[in-house]
Write an enzyme that holds these catalytic residues in place. Structure first.
Site, PDB file in Angstrom:
ATOM      1  N   LYS A  66       2.294   8.552 -15.109  1.00  0.00           N
ATOM      2  CA  LYS A  66       2.857   8.722 -13.768  1.00  0.00           C
ATOM      3  C   LYS A  66       4.339   8.345 -13.833  1.00  0.00           C
ATOM      4  CE  LYS A  66       1.796   7.076  -9.048  1.00  0.00           C
ATOM      5  NZ  LYS A  66       0.843   6.228  -8.272  1.00  0.00           N
ATOM      6  N   SER A 141      -1.373   8.655  -4.530  1.00  0.00           N
ATOM      7  CA  SER A 141      -0.079   9.118  -4.968  1.00  0.00           C
ATOM      8  C   SER A 141      -0.026   9.619  -6.415  1.00  0.00           C
ATOM      9  CB  SER A 141       0.944   8.003  -4.789  1.00  0.00           C
ATOM     10  OG  SER A 141       0.637   6.896  -5.598  1.00  0.00           O
ATOM     11  N   SER A 165      -4.406   4.935  -5.072  1.00  0.00           N
ATOM     12  CA  SER A 165      -3.660   6.057  -5.648  1.00  0.00           C
ATOM     13  C   SER A 165      -4.143   6.587  -6.987  1.00  0.00           C
ATOM     14  CB  SER A 165      -2.189   5.690  -5.778  1.00  0.00           C
ATOM     15  OG  SER A 165      -1.567   5.863  -4.530  1.00  0.00           O
TER      16      SER A 165
HETATM   17  N1  GLN Z   1      -2.176   5.940   0.227  1.00  0.00           N
HETATM   18  C1  GLN Z   1      -1.761   4.588   0.047  1.00  0.00           C
HETATM   19  C2  GLN Z   1      -0.347   4.411   0.513  1.00  0.00           C
HETATM   20  O1  GLN Z   1       0.225   5.362   0.905  1.00  0.00           O
HETATM   21  C3  GLN Z   1      -1.962   4.179  -1.376  1.00  0.00           C
HETATM   22  C4  GLN Z   1      -0.782   4.310  -2.246  1.00  0.00           C
HETATM   23  C5  GLN Z   1      -0.997   3.775  -3.627  1.00  0.00           C
HETATM   24  O2  GLN Z   1      -2.090   3.350  -4.000  1.00  0.00           O
HETATM   25  N2  GLN Z   1       0.083   3.760  -4.384  1.00  0.00           N
HETATM   26  O3  GLN Z   1       0.192   3.343   0.513  1.00  0.00           O
END
Ligand code: GLN
Length: 474
Positions: A66, A141, A165
């Site tokens: 990532k 994400s 994410s």
């Molecule tokens: N959807 C969550 C957020 O927007 C999780 C993001 C993540 O795990 N990086 O914060």
């Protein structure tokens, strides 16, 4: 034999038996990326890989990171304009560990800017598409990391998980995503979002590969003081099944009417658990009602503090103005996207003197209550089960208000708030779209979580004739 469909373990066996050459494998995956990625758009950068000279555990296995994880000499953008031309000056601990194991980094994948989001629509560059239906999101994400594994552009990847994410995009893309216990995997070299929540985890298409990769990346790291000194063996008991295990299904997770396909997937999971010697019971965990509210106070508060460093002086983009203060202001205004700005504003607000007690402090207290009530469950149960997401992958652009996305995190957030290990594994396909379920365990019982996931995987009726998870056609 289609090489791209093989798991990491299978590739390694073929290498060892001299039936496959590293160069061949690298070419297969490079060709997949060339063929597919203009449609899926999983990658922000594709690298020219070197073949390793070392002979180690993962020698010759290509993988993707990532793009919020550093790999020396590569661009690490966090899918943000503010870091668009930032080159990593050192390797993250996970990157170094994989390099020392002989794995070959072949690309950096797309994400929601600074990992804030659930769809990769918040990437400053482009949206990653779901390999099962290109009109839909891959989730986020870590959407690029999940999509890349789903269409077998790489056999595995790493993502980061602050509130789901790794698991959410894995569920949307029909692959396996694992968030290890807080403290197990070093975050040194991961661009920080919510430091009390962030963990790095693998995305794979077999549970055994998840165990194999976690084994290689975990461990105490002097560069991340939250890592713990603990010895775990992720593969030793993985085939032992789950006789006599007890599973808790929180009734709070069933309160909002679940979409039919999700409810059916959950039923399917319960059936698999029960027919393999497990017992499932509904439990009442009242504090789970507050997980989304608590997370969306704590995560933005930590983000607002972590993102203070992007000021146009130390890193990346600089919008040069007459004086220092205007340089800060316009760099941040131009460099950050809408969602990141929203989080910074939310976080700054809840941390401000006037509102600290009412929001941040209260959220911390409720977090402790949530943590304690989950830990109590693990005195009686081996794991907590749930869907990974209340919906299947939405269409790109379909969800316009951020709150709808925030609410989608309700099943994944508890593991981050309480530091627990949790894995998402595909259980079903409905109308061509994958559905994932989640298994969450006690802190540092990560091997047990993977052992349960492995038993579920063995019982799946969606595997192809070679025993692999299905692959979308390209
Ligand atoms: N959807 C969550 C957020 O927007 C999780 C993001 C993540 O795990 N990086 O914060």
């Amino acid at each position: 034999m289609e090489i791209y469909k093989l798991t990491v373990e299978e590739l390694l066996t073929l290498f060892r038996d001299g039936k496959l050459k590293v160069e061949e494998v690298i070419n297969v995956f490079k060709e997949r990326i060339n063929k597919i990625d203009e449609n899926v758009k999983a990658f922000i950068s594709v690298l020219e890989p070197d073949t390793p000279e070392i002979d180690a555990k993962l020698s010759g296995i290509p993988y993707a990171l990532k793009d919020n994880i550093l790999a020396k000499g590569t661009r690490t953008t966090c899918a943000s304009k503010i870091l668009e031309n930032y080159f990593s000056v050192y390797d993250a601990t996970v990157t170094k560990k994989l390099k020392d194991s002989g794995a070959i980094l072949i690309g950096k994948t797309n994400l929601d800017e600074f990992a804030m989001g659930s769809s990769t629509e918040n990437s400053a560059f482009f949206t990653t598409r779901n390999p099962w239906d290109l009109s839909r999101i891959a989730g986020g994400s870590s959407g690029g990391s999940a999509a890349a594994v789903a269409c077998r552009e790489v056999p595995f990847s790493l993502g980061s998980d602050t509130g789901g994410s790794v698991r959410l995009p894995a569920a949307f893309c029909g692959v396996i995503g694992f968030k290890p216990s807080y403290g197990l995997v070093s975050r040194y070299g991961l661009v920080a979002f919510g430091s009390s929540l962030d963990q790095i985890g693998p995305i794979t298409h077999s549970v055994r590969d998840t165990a194999l990769i976690t084994q290689l990346i975990y461990g105490k790291d002097p560069n991340d003081s939250t890592t713990v000194d603990i010895e775990l063996d992720f593969l030793r008991d993985i085939e032992e099944g789950m006789p006599g295990m007890k599973f808790a299904l929180p009734k709070q997770f069933l309160e909002d009417t679940l979409d039919d396909e999700i409810a059916n997937a959950l039923k399917k999971l319960i059936k698999i658990l029960e027919s393999n010697g497990g017992k499932v019971e509904e439990v009442d965990i009242p504090s789970l009602k507050y997980v989304v509210a608590v997370y969306y106070i704590i995560a933005p508060a930590e983000a607002s503090s972590n993102l203070a460093r992007y000021d146009g002086i130390k890193y990346g983009l600089r919008s040069k103005k007459e004086d220092l203060n205007s340089t800060y202001i316009s760099t941040r205004g131009e460099g950050f996207g809408e969602e990141v700005i929203r989080r910074i504003m939310l976080g700054t607000f809840t941390l401000s003197a006037a509102y600290y007690d009412a929001y941040f402090d209260k959220a911390q207290k409720v977090r402790t209550i949530i943590k304690n009530s989950l830990n109590e469950i693990f005195e009686k149960y081996d794991a907590i089960i749930s869907p990974t997401s209340p919906v299947v992958a939405p269409k790109i652009g379909e969800i316009k208000d951020p709150l709808t996305y925030y609410l989608m995190d309700l099943y994944t957030i508890p593991a981050n708030l309480a530091g627990l290990p949790a894995v998402s594994i595909p259980i079903d396909f409905q109308n061509g779209l994958p559905i994932g379920i989640q298994i969450m365990g006690k802190r540092f019982e990560d091997p047990k979580v993977l052992r349960i996931a492995r038993s579920v995987e063995k019982a799946l009726d969606i595997l192809d004739e070679t025993g692999h998870l299905p692959v979308p056609e390209f």
